[in-house]
Design a protein around this motif. Structure first.
Motif, PDB file in Angstrom:
ATOM      1  N   ASP A 111     -28.514  92.325 -31.895  1.00 33.55           N
ATOM      2  CA  ASP A 111     -28.179  93.203 -33.145  1.00 33.55           C
ATOM      3  C   ASP A 111     -29.194  93.047 -34.695  1.00 33.55           C
ATOM      4  O   ASP A 111     -29.207  94.490 -34.856  1.00 33.55           O
ATOM      5  N   ASP A 112     -29.546  91.854 -34.719  1.00 35.64           N
ATOM      6  CA  ASP A 112     -30.699  92.139 -36.469  1.00 35.64           C
ATOM      7  C   ASP A 112     -31.976  93.411 -35.833  1.00 35.64           C
ATOM      8  O   ASP A 112     -31.945  93.893 -37.097  1.00 35.64           O
ATOM      9  N   CYS A 113     -32.198  93.295 -34.478  1.00 33.79           N
ATOM     10  CA  CYS A 113     -33.321  94.095 -34.274  1.00 33.79           C
ATOM     11  C   CYS A 113     -33.004  95.462 -34.208  1.00 33.79           C
ATOM     12  O   CYS A 113     -33.864  96.264 -34.532  1.00 33.79           O
ATOM     13  N   ILE A 114     -31.809  95.628 -33.645  1.00 27.24           N
ATOM     14  CA  ILE A 114     -31.507  97.001 -33.969  1.00 27.24           C
ATOM     15  C   ILE A 114     -30.920  97.485 -34.872  1.00 27.24           C
ATOM     16  O   ILE A 114     -30.810  98.872 -35.113  1.00 27.24           O
ATOM     17  N   GLY A 115     -30.480  96.779 -35.490  1.00 27.62           N
ATOM     18  CA  GLY A 115     -30.277  97.585 -37.739  1.00 27.62           C
ATOM     19  C   GLY A 115     -31.784  97.410 -38.127  1.00 27.62           C
ATOM     20  O   GLY A 115     -31.457  98.043 -38.765  1.00 27.62           O
ATOM     21  N   THR A 116     -32.113  96.303 -37.422  1.00 25.24           N
ATOM     22  CA  THR A 116     -33.971  96.467 -38.367  1.00 25.24           C
ATOM     23  C   THR A 116     -34.328  98.296 -37.616  1.00 25.24           C
ATOM     24  O   THR A 116     -34.752  99.211 -38.679  1.00 25.24           O
TER      25      THR A 116
END
Length: 287
Positions: A116-121
């Motif tokens: 999720d954090d990679c997607i948000g970034t």
């Protein structure tokens, strides 16, 4: 000039969904080498169905890189209710990335962060100049909805989607996507194993957010709450602040991906060779 359409794939969500849709009946699609492939096969089918539906110009797959993240450092019990993955799924974690590589789809992940954090970034990186579509089964990602950022939620079966944009979310919930972080902070999340404010459910949390706008404003105005609500917040002040940190997708993970390396243009022969190696069937019709 037509905008790029970037599809960010929540690899873990698709892989787990594909695994459990068949594993419940004990169908693991073990190939002649003794390797189970049901999750990878289902993942590919979900992915190809989505690319055929949304016609992205670019595709990137995002992954968890181990079970320990910065959220576990913040809260030891984060996701502690989840057991080890089934033994039939374990060999498919690496196998699925081999398949995406054969499809010329970059694999992105960062140790210490969730997919999720990679997607948000990446969504923040691309949304200025591209239309971003996030393919997932996880409603937590709805907090990323923004101008040029859409969320495609998988529904039961293949090719069934619930497509969200920011305006639709606000119409349905009465709050902005960003406020979803504070909604979850108050409600808690049984799946991720953090309690939020015990006794405060979605209905009350939504009402308070609509009245006060932010969690900080609610905490600054506890005297305006009912006695029961005030007591619940006072009993869980530290936890609700911590829950906000746990609920928020971290959009500054150390990941990047040059879009020139993510152009979706599969070499069909190479992909079919990989499918044949894994003894996949019934995928040649959708590739």
């Amino acid at each position: 000039m037509e905008k790029n359409k970037v599809l960010l794939v929540d690899g873990m969500a698709l892989l787990f969904r594909a695994f459990y849709s068949t594993a419940m009946s004990g169908y693991f699609m073990v190939n002649s080498k003794g390797i189970p492939t049901n999750a990878v096969h289902g993942f590919v089918r979900h992915l190809l169905t989505a690319t055929n539906t949304f016609n992205p110009s670019h595709v990137i797959a995002c992954w968890d890189m181990g079970s320990h993240t910065f959220r576990n450092d913040l809260y030891l019990e984060y996701k502690a209710n989840r057991g080890a993955p089934p033994e039939e799924l374990v060999p498919q974690f690496d196998l699925v990335k081999e398949v995406t590589e054969a499809m010329d789809i970059p694999n992105v992940g960062e140790v210490g962060y969730e997919a999720d954090d990679c997607i948000g970034t990446l969504a923040n990186l691309y949304k200025k100049d591209s239309e971003v579509y996030i393919l997932t089964g996880d409603q937590d990602i709805l907090q990323l909805l923004d101008h040029n950022v859409h969320v495609v939620l998988l529904k039961k079966g293949y090719g069934n989607y619930d497509v969200y944009h920011a305006e639709r979310f606000t119409e349905e919930k009465g709050i902005t996507p960003q406020q979803m972080i504070e909604l979850k902070a108050m409600m808690g999340d049984t799946s991720d194993n953090y309690p939020g404010v015990r006794g405060i459910g979605e209905k009350t949390a939504l009402k308070l957010l609509k009245q006060h706008g932010t969690l900080d404003n609610i905490l600054d105005n506890l005297d305006s709450l009912t006695k029961a609500q005030r007591t619940k917040f006072e009993n869980d002040l530290d936890m609700v602040r911590l829950s906000r940190q746990l609920a928020e997708i971290h959009c500054e993970a150390g990941v990047t991906c040059d879009l020139s390396k993510a152009q979706f243009n599969m070499n069909r022969d190479r992909v079919m060779e990989k499918f044949q190696e894994l003894e996949f069937k019934r995928l040649d019709q959708i590739i």
